[in-house]
Write a protein that holds these residues in place. Sequence first.
Motif, short mmCIF file in Angstrom:
data_model
loop_
_atom_site.label_atom_id
_atom_site.label_comp_id
_atom_site.label_asym_id
_atom_site.label_seq_id
_atom_site.Cartn_x
_atom_site.Cartn_y
_atom_site.Cartn_z
N ALA A 143 0.31 -15.98 29.98
CA ALA A 143 -0.66 -16.97 30.42
C ALA A 143 -2.03 -16.30 30.49
O ALA A 143 -2.19 -15.26 31.13
N GLY A 144 -3.01 -16.89 29.82
CA GLY A 144 -4.37 -16.39 29.85
C GLY A 144 -5.24 -17.30 30.69
O GLY A 144 -5.37 -18.49 30.36
N TYR A 145 -5.84 -16.78 31.77
CA TYR A 145 -6.60 -17.58 32.73
C TYR A 145 -8.10 -17.47 32.47
O TYR A 145 -8.64 -16.37 32.30
N LYS A 146 -8.75 -18.62 32.47
CA LYS A 146 -10.20 -18.71 32.50
C LYS A 146 -10.55 -19.51 33.75
O LYS A 146 -10.29 -20.71 33.82
N GLY A 147 -11.09 -18.84 34.74
CA GLY A 147 -11.35 -19.52 36.00
C GLY A 147 -10.05 -19.82 36.71
O GLY A 147 -9.19 -18.95 36.89
N THR A 148 -9.84 -21.08 37.06
CA THR A 148 -8.66 -21.45 37.85
C THR A 148 -7.48 -21.90 37.01
O THR A 148 -6.40 -22.09 37.54
N LYS A 149 -7.67 -22.08 35.70
CA LYS A 149 -6.60 -22.64 34.87
C LYS A 149 -6.29 -21.74 33.68
O LYS A 149 -7.06 -20.86 33.32
N CYS A 150 -5.11 -22.01 33.07
CA CYS A 150 -4.65 -21.16 31.98
C CYS A 150 -4.06 -21.98 30.85
O CYS A 150 -3.72 -23.15 31.01
N LYS A 151 -3.92 -21.33 29.70
CA LYS A 151 -3.11 -21.80 28.59
C LYS A 151 -2.06 -20.72 28.31
O LYS A 151 -2.17 -19.60 28.80
N TYR A 152 -1.06 -21.08 27.50
CA TYR A 152 0.01 -20.12 27.23
C TYR A 152 -0.02 -19.70 25.77
O TYR A 152 -0.20 -20.53 24.87
N TYR A 153 0.16 -18.38 25.52
CA TYR A 153 -0.02 -17.80 24.20
C TYR A 153 1.22 -17.02 23.77
O TYR A 153 1.94 -16.45 24.58
N ASN A 154 1.44 -16.98 22.46
CA ASN A 154 2.50 -16.18 21.87
C ASN A 154 2.11 -14.71 21.92
O ASN A 154 1.01 -14.34 21.50
N GLN A 155 2.99 -13.85 22.41
CA GLN A 155 2.64 -12.44 22.57
C GLN A 155 2.58 -11.69 21.23
O GLN A 155 1.94 -10.64 21.12
N ASP A 156 3.25 -12.22 20.19
CA ASP A 156 3.31 -11.52 18.91
C ASP A 156 2.11 -11.80 18.01
O ASP A 156 1.64 -10.93 17.29
N ASN A 157 1.60 -13.06 18.05
CA ASN A 157 0.47 -13.39 17.17
C ASN A 157 -0.75 -13.91 17.94
O ASN A 157 -1.76 -14.24 17.33
N ALA A 158 -0.65 -13.98 19.28
CA ALA A 158 -1.74 -14.41 20.16
C ALA A 158 -2.18 -15.85 19.90
O ALA A 158 -3.27 -16.24 20.31
N LYS A 159 -1.33 -16.66 19.26
CA LYS A 159 -1.67 -18.07 19.03
C LYS A 159 -1.24 -18.90 20.24
O LYS A 159 -0.23 -18.61 20.88
N VAL A 160 -2.03 -19.95 20.51
CA VAL A 160 -1.76 -20.77 21.69
C VAL A 160 -0.50 -21.59 21.49
O VAL A 160 -0.25 -22.14 20.41
N ILE A 161 0.34 -21.66 22.54
CA ILE A 161 1.57 -22.45 22.51
C ILE A 161 1.40 -23.71 23.34
O ILE A 161 1.70 -24.81 22.89
N VAL A 162 0.92 -23.54 24.57
CA VAL A 162 0.62 -24.67 25.45
C VAL A 162 -0.90 -24.78 25.49
O VAL A 162 -1.58 -23.97 26.12
N ASN A 163 -1.43 -25.79 24.81
CA ASN A 163 -2.87 -25.90 24.63
C ASN A 163 -3.56 -26.62 25.79
O ASN A 163 -4.76 -26.51 25.97
#
Length: 688
Positions: A143-163
């Motif tokens: 999970a990558g957080y910007k401020g108070t909220k996050c999106k979820y990313y694939n650890q192998d290719n860093a592409k967003v999974i939960v946008n």
Amino acid sequence: MRLLFYTLFICCLFLINNHLSGQSAAKDIYQLFGLKQGGCTYTNFKMAPLQEEAVEDAFIRPNPPVTLPEGDTPLEAINNFFAPLRAELKDEAAYHPKPISLSKENEGFFQKGKWGVRNKSGKVLLKPQFDYIIKHKDQKGFAGYKGTKCKYYNQDNAKVIVNKEYYSIKPMDEGIYTVQSKNGIGLYANGKEIAEARYKHVMKEGNTELTYYNLGNTLILLDDLKSTFPYSWNGVKYIGQNIVVGGSNVYDIKNKRKLICERKGYSFAALSKDLPLISVQKRGEEYFYLINAKGQLITKEQFAELGPFNENGVGIAAMLEEGKTHWSQKKFGLIDRNGKWLLEPTFRKIAYLNNQLHAWEKGRPKPFMIDEMGNELAPQDINENLPEPFDEVKEISNRYALGLYYNRNDEVESKIFEKATGKIVKDSLHYTLINPIRGDIFCAQGASVAHTKEGEYVVDSMFNVLLPIQQRYFYKGQYMEGFRRISMGKVIRSWYDCEGNTIKVKMNGEELDTFHDLKIINDSLNYIYFGNDEGYVVSKEGHSVSLPYHLQSIDPIGHAGLLWIMPHGNKGVGLINQSGETVLPVQLKAFNFYNRFTQRAAFETSDKKAGLLDDKGQVVNHQLYEGIRYLGFNVYRVQNGKEIGVIDQDGKLILPMVYKSVFLQEGLLFATKDGKKSTFDISGKQLK
């Protein structure tokens, strides 16, 4: 009068006989209990809404920070205490957190106050943009957080999974995530919310090969992510792919039918994961009946207890002794899938233990194993692949077992064999037990500790001796500690690496290999102790500095090469440098390592002075509290007396110090005051 009594007696007999004959004539539970024939159809059950908590009417604006004036005694004392630390940090570069390992190829890195993602070759996959990154253990994302909220990313290719942005995103299953909104928790899959984020909790549960989701104790969402049915406090069990037994009813998911229309009064239990075998009991009655998924009586027998069936269709059942009524007067036997007795109920108890039938009889204190016809098994008959009739067999792993012989001199001879084939892989041994080393695999060799009457060995995955005999072995991560007592009060310990080599330490011109204690701090520094009143910090070159106590723990704090120390007895903590010189005396109640996200170290003294230190050893915002604890998400819980609040890494009040309790869960702060609960995001904004 006699005629009236006789007439009533005959009527009672007629009614009793009529009831019993009705039971014996019944073919299903509808006739047996007088239920609506055939059950009912159902549609998906509605998701019950989240039960709202009482919240405060208005957000209490944080008071400005209470800043102690310079020269105030408590702050002055703290500044004086941390002066040696500031001197140590004075010429050091600013604290720069280490990368976060995301996968074998990628890592999170820190640059100009933000976190990004790059591969091990340095190629940037996501430019620095996150305030913090949360990597969930054993999961393939972050999970990558910007401020108070996050999106979820694939650890192998860093592409967003939960946008879509949420306050928290956590993986629950392959491609399925729990997500936290301001209204509650939900489920996310296939690019959308499959269960609206408005529940108090969402838990993954399950049995057999299937799983389901418990949403706020209101319903269960099945593997198809569509079918729902009422939650049962007793849990639910599947029979095959389509039948669900939920405590008070049985559901045919494929045909959308429930077994009974009546809402209460009956209890159902699945007895097999593959066969349609179900027990039913009318509440208030003491007997159980065996039925199939259509409600048909498999047998008209009234059981005192019905237990599970194994894969061969053999089940445990009990009857009350004739003329008895108490549960302790049951007799157990075995029935087949048609409800017929394979083994008449004569045993005090029968149960499955490790997929084997164990029985108890009156007068025998220990259970014994039986076959499905009630015959007691001899040791050599317990496993059909035993290579020979051992006196005792002990399991090592899913693949191997240890067979033991005992002779008249109380000596042990043992052999290791494959459970599936009976093939002997090691013989002429004297092991009494083999225990695989738990935790991280010792040096990636799948090592085990082999016990003998004389002591213990460490053996590798093929049971070859890796480390020599010691009285005891203790697992220390990537090395092992061997222990032996050579006389009363005299103990010698040796340490071994992955290849079985003895770890040696140079000290003042000597090479030492036995100690009372050894702690490997890093590649260039060790701590050793000889059992007296002093411990020593020893460099790779052999230079040593003595410490006036024996350390229980010593660890790097993550900045300027400083080391956190805790003596045995836990009388406090302090700091030393790489040369072993004292930086902070052992007088602090707590000193946390520098946090990679806040770049702060929290401290607390024994006389209730607590706060944050920046990377130069200065008290952040000149602010002291009586207690402090890192909550996560760059915020700290602080306390003065019974009043609790929350600050950020700069000492700014996120929540004022007016609350009775504060906790952080799923990316949100929950605070209680005057019996009312309020919810905030991690910036302090009130959500409800």
